[in-house]
Design an enzyme around this catalytic site. Structure first.
Site, PDB file in Angstrom:
ATOM      1  N   TYR A 210     -25.386  21.002  68.766  1.00 50.06           N
ATOM      2  CA  TYR A 210     -26.450  21.610  67.963  1.00 50.06           C
ATOM      3  C   TYR A 210     -26.527  20.920  66.602  1.00 50.06           C
ATOM      4  O   TYR A 210     -27.587  20.430  66.190  1.00 50.06           O
ATOM      5  CB  TYR A 210     -26.192  23.118  67.805  1.00 50.06           C
ATOM      6  CG  TYR A 210     -27.077  23.758  66.770  1.00 50.06           C
ATOM      7  CD1 TYR A 210     -28.465  23.772  66.926  1.00 50.06           C
ATOM      8  CD2 TYR A 210     -26.540  24.329  65.607  1.00 50.06           C
ATOM      9  CE1 TYR A 210     -29.291  24.337  65.962  1.00 50.06           C
ATOM     10  CE2 TYR A 210     -27.351  24.896  64.648  1.00 50.06           C
ATOM     11  CZ  TYR A 210     -28.726  24.896  64.822  1.00 50.06           C
ATOM     12  OH  TYR A 210     -29.530  25.454  63.867  1.00 50.06           O
TER      13      TYR A 210
ATOM     14  N   THR B 258     -29.594  22.940  59.196  1.00 52.33           N
ATOM     15  CA  THR B 258     -28.528  23.932  59.334  1.00 52.33           C
ATOM     16  C   THR B 258     -27.242  23.491  58.645  1.00 52.33           C
ATOM     17  O   THR B 258     -26.973  22.285  58.535  1.00 52.33           O
ATOM     18  CB  THR B 258     -28.229  24.146  60.834  1.00 52.33           C
ATOM     19  OG1 THR B 258     -27.012  24.883  60.961  1.00 52.33           O
ATOM     20  CG2 THR B 258     -28.044  22.827  61.580  1.00 52.33           C
TER      21      THR B 258
END
Ligand code: UDP
Length: 339
Positions: free
Chosen positions: A144, A119
């Site tokens: 995250y 990501t």
């Protein structure tokens, strides 16, 4: 004959299911492994399904052997940034220990290729408003991003496994034929939320921050169609099968659009008017996150094909489909009962 079986971990989820459809079109067989915590069994349409958590290492290894998997695609993760701040332990368990388990199973089963879902969150807050290259500083600002970066490192440290880490920017859109699309609850992403507002499924859209250092004061992001992301996975798989070395690639369009611009585009495409509310900044948002996608172009021979208009049109059609409407009604009712 070389096996065409690909184990797709998290194949019942949003990007995983679109990739399964492409794998099938490319004459691979996607074998979906999913614990269905966020995925949907109805999205598994192009190959066998096995319900399993990636933390079950031995069972995972058994399936890899049973299906004689040529490669693994690893989408299975917790992805909601705000949830990661509230519950970092779950993210560590699923995203870091889960990846460790996958690597252990691959070593047990003798599988040597993995395409990993990473990501843009691994970059954190960029210092300036320039497209990000892969060698930019890696300083995630939420659990995250931290867990995804940790997982990338674990994968790269494996001596017998070659990997491509695909760093997605803002995934959006839906299958152009309407077979599958995004089904998250609660929904927190901008494009589905604006579309839901246009469809009267919510009262208003909030703009989180209008005082950023960007041309119109709202955050700029790089939106990339899920079908384009799926294509990149196929290219990454072929790259590894052809002997490619470990690499991380940004997947974005290299075009930045502001929150304001997204809202305007949804209004134009849907021809609906709706309420927009200017709110204060959301914690942890960067002003500007746009990919430099030169490496993916060069190494994976990949470039996104679908522009913002197509993204919004496809997402708009998907959100009007019976599948999406049924999902939303059912889950909203269930959550209301729990409140
Ligand atoms: N955003 C917004 N209103 C919303 C949801 C998101 O203004 O209801 C903004 C958010 O602050 C960010 C951009 O839209 O600048 C994209 O957010 P999203 O959650 O879709 O993806 P992210 O970039 O956080 O992964």
């Amino acid at each position: 004959m070389v096996s065409k079986n690909i184990l797709v971990l998290g194949g019942a989820g949003y990007i995983g299911s679109h990739t399964c459809k492409k794998l099938h079109a490319e004459r691979f067989t996607p074998i979906t492994i999913d614990n269905l915590s966020n995925g949907h069994q109805q999205s598994v349409q192009w190959g066998p399904f096995e319900q399993l958590d990636i933390l079950e290492t031995d069972k995972l290894a058994t399936l890899m052997k049973q299906y004689n998997a040529q490669a693994v695609m690893h989408f299975a993760a917790l992805i909601e940034v705000a949830e990661s701040v509230k519950d970092p332990e779950s993210f560590y368990k699923n995203n870091v220990l889960g990846t460790k388990s996958v690597l252990e199973a691959m070593n047990q089963a003798g599988v040597h290729h993995i395409v990993f879902s990473s990501t843009a969150a691994v970059y954190g807050q960029p210092a300036d408003n320039n497209p990000l290259k892969e060698d930019a500083s890696l300083s995630p600002i939420n659990p995250y991003g931290e867990t995804k970066l940790e997982a990338e490192k674990l994968i790269r440290a494996e001596a017998n496994i070659k990997s491509v880490a695909l760093r997605y920017f803002n995934a959006c859109g839906a299958d152009t034929n309407g077979d599958i699309g995004e089904m998250h609850y609660p929904e927190s992403h901008l494009i589905p939320l604006v579309i839901q507002t246009a469809l009267n499924m919510r009262d208003q859209i909030n703009i989180f921050g209008t005082d950023y250092n960007t041309p119109d004061g709202t955050c700029v992001r790089d939106y990339v169609h899920v079908d384009d992301l799926a294509d990149a996975h196929i290219n990454a798989l072929k790259y590894l099968i052809n002997g490619g070395e470990n690499v991380a690639c940004n997947l974005g369009s290299s075009n930045g659009y502001s929150v304001q611009k997204i809202i305007e585009s949804v209004k134009n495409i849907t021809q609906e008017n709706f309420k927009i509310v200017e709110e204060k900044r959301r914690t942890g948002d960067s002003a500007y996150l746009v990919a430099d996608n030169a490496r993916a172009k060069e190494i994976l021979n990949w470039a996104p094909q679908k522009d913002l208009e197509t993204i919004i049109e496809d997402a708009y059609h998907w959100h009007q489909s019976d599948t999406y409407k049924n999902f939303w009604e059912k889950i909203s009712e269930r959550k209301k009962e729990l409140v």
